[in-house]
Scaffold this motif. Sequence first.
Motif, PDB file in Angstrom:
ATOM      1  N   LYS A 189     -41.362 -28.134-119.689  1.00 21.17           N
ATOM      2  CA  LYS A 189     -41.174 -29.586-119.657  1.00 21.17           C
ATOM      3  C   LYS A 189     -39.743 -29.928-119.238  1.00 21.17           C
ATOM      4  N   THR A 190     -38.779 -29.239-119.858  1.00 22.70           N
ATOM      5  CA  THR A 190     -37.378 -29.472-119.520  1.00 22.70           C
ATOM      6  C   THR A 190     -37.090 -29.058-118.078  1.00 22.70           C
ATOM      7  N   ASP A 191     -37.690 -27.956-117.655  1.00 20.03           N
ATOM      8  CA  ASP A 191     -37.465 -27.460-116.297  1.00 20.03           C
ATOM      9  C   ASP A 191     -38.012 -28.439-115.259  1.00 20.03           C
ATOM     10  N   LYS A 192     -39.156 -29.039-115.568  1.00 20.85           N
ATOM     11  CA  LYS A 192     -39.735 -30.034-114.654  1.00 20.85           C
ATOM     12  C   LYS A 192     -38.816 -31.244-114.525  1.00 20.85           C
ATOM     13  N   GLU A 193     -38.216 -31.653-115.649  1.00 16.92           N
ATOM     14  CA  GLU A 193     -37.253 -32.756-115.622  1.00 16.92           C
ATOM     15  C   GLU A 193     -36.025 -32.372-114.803  1.00 16.92           C
ATOM     16  N   ASN A 194     -35.539 -31.134-114.993  1.00 18.64           N
ATOM     17  CA  ASN A 194     -34.376 -30.665-114.235  1.00 18.64           C
ATOM     18  C   ASN A 194     -34.654 -30.664-112.735  1.00 18.64           C
ATOM     19  N   GLN A 195     -35.867 -30.270-112.370  1.00 18.49           N
ATOM     20  CA  GLN A 195     -36.235 -30.246-110.958  1.00 18.49           C
ATOM     21  C   GLN A 195     -36.252 -31.647-110.364  1.00 18.49           C
ATOM     22  N   GLU A 196     -36.761 -32.593-111.145  1.00 14.68           N
ATOM     23  CA  GLU A 196     -36.798 -33.982-110.672  1.00 14.68           C
ATOM     24  C   GLU A 196     -35.388 -34.540-110.536  1.00 14.68           C
ATOM     25  N   ILE A 197     -34.537 -34.259-111.527  1.00 19.76           N
ATOM     26  CA  ILE A 197     -33.150 -34.731-111.468  1.00 19.76           C
ATOM     27  C   ILE A 197     -32.426 -34.114-110.280  1.00 19.76           C
ATOM     28  N   ALA A 198     -32.624 -32.804-110.072  1.00 21.00           N
ATOM     29  CA  ALA A 198     -31.954 -32.111-108.972  1.00 21.00           C
ATOM     30  C   ALA A 198     -32.389 -32.627-107.616  1.00 21.00           C
ATOM     31  N   SER A 199     -33.633 -33.114-107.523  1.00 22.04           N
ATOM     32  CA  SER A 199     -34.115 -33.642-106.247  1.00 22.04           C
ATOM     33  C   SER A 199     -33.469 -34.985-105.913  1.00 22.04           C
ATOM     34  N   LYS A 200     -32.967 -35.670-106.959  1.00 23.84           N
ATOM     35  CA  LYS A 200     -32.371 -36.997-106.764  1.00 23.84           C
ATOM     36  C   LYS A 200     -30.845 -36.967-106.764  1.00 23.84           C
ATOM     37  N   PHE A 201     -30.278 -35.938-107.385  1.00 18.72           N
ATOM     38  CA  PHE A 201     -28.818 -35.870-107.488  1.00 18.72           C
ATOM     39  C   PHE A 201     -28.376 -34.422-107.380  1.00 18.72           C
ATOM     40  N   ASN A 202     -27.773 -34.078-106.248  1.00 15.36           N
ATOM     41  CA  ASN A 202     -27.278 -32.718-106.049  1.00 15.36           C
ATOM     42  C   ASN A 202     -26.125 -32.733-105.051  1.00 15.36           C
ATOM     43  N   GLY A 203     -25.422 -31.624-104.977  1.00 14.08           N
ATOM     44  CA  GLY A 203     -24.244 -31.540-104.113  1.00 14.08           C
ATOM     45  C   GLY A 203     -24.554 -31.796-102.655  1.00 14.08           C
ATOM     46  N   HIS A 204     -25.715 -31.358-102.186  1.00 13.37           N
ATOM     47  CA  HIS A 204     -26.084 -31.547-100.782  1.00 13.37           C
ATOM     48  C   HIS A 204     -26.224 -33.027-100.452  1.00 13.37           C
ATOM     49  N   LEU A 205     -26.876 -33.779-101.336  1.00 21.45           N
ATOM     50  CA  LEU A 205     -27.041 -35.215-101.099  1.00 21.45           C
ATOM     51  C   LEU A 205     -25.694 -35.934-101.103  1.00 21.45           C
ATOM     52  N   ILE A 206     -24.809 -35.525-102.001  1.00 21.95           N
ATOM     53  CA  ILE A 206     -23.490 -36.156-102.085  1.00 21.95           C
ATOM     54  C   ILE A 206     -22.680 -35.876-100.818  1.00 21.95           C
ATOM     55  N   MET A 207     -22.743 -34.650-100.326  1.00 28.22           N
ATOM     56  CA  MET A 207     -21.985 -34.284 -99.130  1.00 28.22           C
ATOM     57  C   MET A 207     -22.500 -34.995 -97.883  1.00 28.22           C
ATOM     58  N   GLN A 208     -23.776 -35.380 -97.899  1.00 30.11           N
ATOM     59  CA  GLN A 208     -24.297 -36.166 -96.775  1.00 30.11           C
ATOM     60  C   GLN A 208     -23.617 -37.529 -96.711  1.00 30.11           C
ATOM     61  N   GLN A 209     -23.308 -38.084 -97.890  1.00 31.73           N
ATOM     62  CA  GLN A 209     -22.647 -39.384 -97.955  1.00 31.73           C
ATOM     63  C   GLN A 209     -21.125 -39.254 -97.865  1.00 31.73           C
ATOM     64  N   PHE A 210     -20.597 -38.175 -98.410  1.00 31.25           N
ATOM     65  CA  PHE A 210     -19.147 -37.968 -98.441  1.00 31.25           C
ATOM     66  C   PHE A 210     -18.834 -36.549 -97.948  1.00 31.25           C
ATOM     67  N   PRO A 211     -18.878 -36.321 -96.645  1.00 29.16           N
ATOM     68  CA  PRO A 211     -18.717 -34.969 -96.077  1.00 29.16           C
ATOM     69  C   PRO A 211     -17.367 -34.319 -96.359  1.00 29.16           C
ATOM     70  N   ASN A 212     -16.375 -35.095 -96.731  1.00 33.23           N
ATOM     71  CA  ASN A 212     -15.059 -34.512 -97.015  1.00 33.23           C
ATOM     72  C   ASN A 212     -14.969 -33.918 -98.417  1.00 33.23           C
ATOM     73  N   LEU A 213     -15.945 -34.224 -99.250  1.00 31.57           N
ATOM     74  CA  LEU A 213     -15.959 -33.669-100.599  1.00 31.57           C
ATOM     75  C   LEU A 213     -16.531 -32.253-100.556  1.00 31.57           C
ATOM     76  N   LYS A 214     -15.705 -31.264-100.914  1.00 32.70           N
ATOM     77  CA  LYS A 214     -16.155 -29.874-100.891  1.00 32.70           C
ATOM     78  C   LYS A 214     -15.524 -29.096-102.048  1.00 32.70           C
TER      79      LYS A 214
END
Length: 234
Positions: A189-214
Amino acid sequence: NIKTKGVVSNGSVISFEYDNFQVDLIPVSEKNWEVAKGFFDYDPSGNLMGKIAHRFGLKYGFEGLVYPFRNFNGRNSRDITISRDNKKIFEFLGFDYDRYLRGFETVEDIFEYVIQSKYFNSKIFDMENLCHIDRKRNRKRKTYQEFLQYVNNRTFNDYQFKKKTEYIDYVNSYFPEAKLREKLDSLEKTDKENQEIASKFNGHLIMQQFPNLKGKELGNAITKFKEEFLNFRE
């Protein structure tokens, strides 16, 4: 006049050479003491028994019998302790524990003991059927190689294992005190929640918006963003 050389630390294990022997110092917690003795007493019985446990989706070692839960990324995120009871572990894996307690005179006696398990399958020990790390380790283990030679060119009535997931309910019923199914349901149950959260908020998505953040700056940004919420998961 004790002479040692080549002291190496591998995690909590300290190894060194003494008089042409490798000595391993392995710290064991008090709660694991008895099960660790059962695992280590007659090399290579613990290692060979571990191969059978693996086919049930379990790990057997000096911490007992455990179920390794893997998260949605395929990583081992938690070990669920199934049992530290030597007798029950041995019997679950198809071994006569009372016979084990009587000890062995030769390494061949140990080999024959392993072969007598009702779950013995000669193929699961073949080097090509081991994972990369296990294959690398067992290539250097003399007793493991001797076991392979011992069973080579012999015919066995090999037990046919099913998929590992098909043994979960059996393990749960054999060791009800471990509450495996209950703990798995909670972790999944917790893992399914983690997967959903990771699909909405992760480093790859952030870098798409802010490519200078590394690197470190990206990590700091993620941490500070999460701290803006009273409960980030919710």
